[in-house]
Every structure is written in C-alpha cells, then in structure tokens.
Design an enzyme around this catalytic site. Structure first.
Site, PDB file in Angstrom:
ATOM      1  N   GLY A 220      67.038  89.027  54.817  1.00 59.61           N
ATOM      2  CA  GLY A 220      67.654  87.823  54.919  1.00 59.61           C
ATOM      3  C   GLY A 220      66.173  87.036  55.548  1.00 59.61           C
ATOM      4  O   GLY A 220      66.068  86.441  56.783  1.00 59.61           O
TER       5      GLY A 220
ATOM      6  N   LYS B 156      57.031  76.995  51.769  1.00 63.72           N
ATOM      7  CA  LYS B 156      56.988  77.698  50.561  1.00 63.72           C
ATOM      8  C   LYS B 156      56.449  77.149  49.525  1.00 63.72           C
ATOM      9  O   LYS B 156      57.057  76.410  48.566  1.00 63.72           O
ATOM     10  CB  LYS B 156      58.161  78.636  50.174  1.00 63.72           C
ATOM     11  CG  LYS B 156      59.175  79.473  49.239  1.00 63.72           C
ATOM     12  CD  LYS B 156      60.002  80.019  49.781  1.00 63.72           C
ATOM     13  CE  LYS B 156      60.498  81.093  49.019  1.00 63.72           C
ATOM     14  NZ  LYS B 156      61.589  81.729  49.725  1.00 63.72           N
TER      15      LYS B 156
END
Length: 228
Positions: free
Chosen positions: A15, A38
């Site tokens: 998660g 990212k």
C-alpha cells in the site's frame, strides 16, 4: 528546491502508493505547497490511444488535488508489471540516473515539500544491463534523501520491517519513520507488531492506516519534520 522525502516499502502490495497519497494530501490540506514524483512505474494500463496511464501517479494526483501535469510526476512508465529493470530490458528504454536527477529537480522546484515514491522494496533494481547496475538505493543516495517506510501491519511485518530498516542504515540512508498500513485497531498481534518493530529498530511508527482511511492520523508538525 524545497524539502524532500522518499517513501519506500517493505515489498510490493503493502500500500505504498495509497499511503503516499495520504501523505501528500495531509500536506496540501494544511495549506502547504506539496508535490509528488516517481522515477519509474511498472504495470501501467494502456488508454487505447497509444499512451500508458501511470496509475500510481494518477491516484496521488487525484486524492491530493495536485495541479501538476501528469507527465511531470513520473519519468519512466512501463506497461509490463515487473521490476523496472526487466521492463526496461524488454522495451529497450533503460532508466538513466541523469534524467531522473533532472526531473526530480524540476518536480521539486515548484514545491515546498516534495514526496518521492519508490518502486517496490528498497532492493528493487531500476537498471541491470551491460552498461550499468542501478538499484533503488543508488538513486536515493544520489538525490540525498531520507526515507520513511510503508509496511503491512500484519503477520510477518516484524521481520520485513526490521530488515528494511537495517539495510537502509547499512547503506547510510536516514530512516525517519514507519507507516503501518492495513491496520486493525485492537488486534493483539498488530499491536504487538508495532511495539516490537519500534523496540527493535528504535524508529517510531508515525501512523497506522486502516482500510479505506481518507486521512492520515499524524500531526502536521510531525510530518513536516520528516522532510529535509
């Protein structure tokens, strides 16, 4: 460039993206200028028009209400749901550290607090070919970031979380805190997991996130301290 923090996980499917989204949302809701980045994302879905949808970035952008263009949030997007190094090998588009450094600086230039999400666990290979061997940790050290760790609160987390903390320490990467995901309040095993992880690592569990939580239960001043 403002302050930044790296989010890693104890493995896949803990998660990490969900918790990262709540972290960025918490900063935004407090009136702070927060951003997200990212470097490499695998398992992207095609949109039917020749483009790949970077699902992790889409979710964080939506939940945190970010206005940054989606293409500024992720550098490398691969369709195959495998480690970035393997996806890169299959597509012929290898991860370049210099490009990540440039995109990271661009992502952080417009924000006071930048949260960078990793791929998989700390030992995830980003590139592994004849030219270069690049692990996630190499990128973290290159960018000079400290880490928080997202871990599953359930069975096995003592082992995986302590090993992740010790590995980061061995690589001289600062560990600033731990987030326990999939938390069940009052569960004796999970309560003991939290206590044991804190005792064995001396690293605080900053917050415990239950299924479908829409807010991060941490004081904003404590969260801000994680960023440097």
């Amino acid at each position: 460039m403002g302050k930044a923090l790296f989010v890693t996980g104890t493995g896949t499917d803990v998660g990490k993206t969900y918790v990262t989204g709540l972290i960025v949302k918490k900063l935004q809701d407090a009136g702070l200028d927060a951003g997200y980045y990212k470097a490499a994302l695998s398992g992207a879905e095609p949109d039917g028009r020749g483009h790949l949808i970077p699902g992790d970035a889409v979710w964080v952008k939506q939940v945190a209400g970010l206005t940054d263009p989606l293409e500024n949030l992720v550098t490398y997007v691969y369709q195959e749901a495998v480690s970035p190094h393997l996806a890169a090998r299959h597509t012929g588009v290898p991860v370049e550290l210099e490009r990540i450094r440039t995109d990271f600086a661009r992502a952080g230039a417009g924000h006071e607090y930048l949260t960078m999400e990793g791929s998989g666990g700390i030992l995830c290979p980003l590139r592994w070919d004849a030219r270069q061997h690049l692990l996630l940790e190499d990128m973290i050290r290159e960018l000079g970031l400290g880490c928080v760790i997202v871990a599953d609160a359930g069975l096995g987390t003592i082992n995986s979380t302590v090993l992740t903390v010790e590995y980061l320490r061995h690589r001289d990467i600062p560990v600033r805190g731990i987030f326990f995901n999939h938390w069940r309040p009052g569960d004796p095993m999970q309560e003991d997991n939290r206590a044991m992880v804190e005792q064995l690592t001396k690293v605080p569990v900053l917050a415990c996130i239950r299924k479908n939580d829409a807010e991060l239960n941490i004081k904003i001043e404590k969260l801000k301290e994680m960023y440097q």
